[in-house]
Design a protein around this motif. Structure first.
Motif, PDB file in Angstrom:
ATOM      1  N   CYS A   1      -4.698   3.983   6.051  1.00  0.00           N
ATOM      2  CA  CYS A   1      -5.589   5.143   5.939  1.00  0.00           C
ATOM      3  C   CYS A   1      -6.925   4.903   6.636  1.00  0.00           C
TER       4      CYS A   1
ATOM      5  N   CYS B   1      -4.139   4.463  -1.802  1.00  0.00           N
ATOM      6  CA  CYS B   1      -4.115   4.808  -0.387  1.00  0.00           C
ATOM      7  C   CYS B   1      -3.572   6.235  -0.173  1.00  0.00           C
TER       8      CYS B   1
ATOM      9  N   CYS C   1      -8.061  -0.900   5.170  1.00  0.00           N
ATOM     10  CA  CYS C   1      -6.634  -0.569   5.093  1.00  0.00           C
ATOM     11  C   CYS C   1      -6.127  -0.066   6.443  1.00  0.00           C
TER      12      CYS C   1
ATOM     13  N   HIS D   1      -4.764  -0.943  -3.870  1.00  0.00           N
ATOM     14  CA  HIS D   1      -5.083   0.166  -2.971  1.00  0.00           C
ATOM     15  C   HIS D   1      -3.827   0.637  -2.244  1.00  0.00           C
TER      16      HIS D   1
HETATM   17 ZN   LIG Z   1      -5.171   2.944   2.641  1.00  0.00          ZN
END
Ligand SMILES: [Zn+2]
Length: 142
Positions: free
Chosen positions: A21, A35, A18, A30
């Protein structure tokens, strides 16, 4: 929406972490519900607007049955603005590897909503509880 998980499957990226994050696999679930970045954004939006966005699944966002028709319209506008801004952050990460702090993002969101609701409620009542809360000053979401 092309998440990193999807782009990895397609062979376009070699990493599916991701962007926001840097912790988990970037899937749609997510991004909008697990997240840490998105969760912080949604918590700030809730604190600022009083609108609780269900953090269960994407469809849940659109299935809220409570509130007046007017409130639902406002909730949808806020939810759509959240989705748009979070997605915009991901694209900005892809391009120049920079992301706004959640508090800055929510500040921007409230400004956008104020402009939208200002036109909407002109000569049309006050738009209900959520709109009153959004239109009330206090940008101190920092
Ligand atoms: Zn994330």
């Amino acid at each position: 929406m092309n998440t990193n998980a999807k782009l990895l499957r397609l062979g376009i990226r070699d990493d599916d972490t991701c962007f926001l994050c840097g912790q988990d696999q970037e899937t749609l679930e997510h991004l909008f519900f697990a997240c840490r970045y998105s969760r912080e954004v949604l918590a700030l939006v809730r604190a600022r607007t009083g609108i609780k966005i269900p953090q269960t699944n994407i469809m849940g966002w659109r299935l809220s049955k409570r509130g007046t028709k007017e409130d639902k319209g406002v909730m949808n506008a806020v939810i759509n603005a959240c989705i748009y801004l979070i997605w915009q952050q991901i694209n900005s990460c892809r391009i120049d590897e920079c992301v706004l702090r959640p508090s800055k993002l929510v500040q921007q969101l409230i400004q956008d909503l104020k402009i939208r609701f200002f036109t909407l409620i002109k000569g049309n009542g006050d738009g209900g509880e959520y709109v009153r809360k959004i239109m009330a000053g206090d940008e101190g979401a920092s």
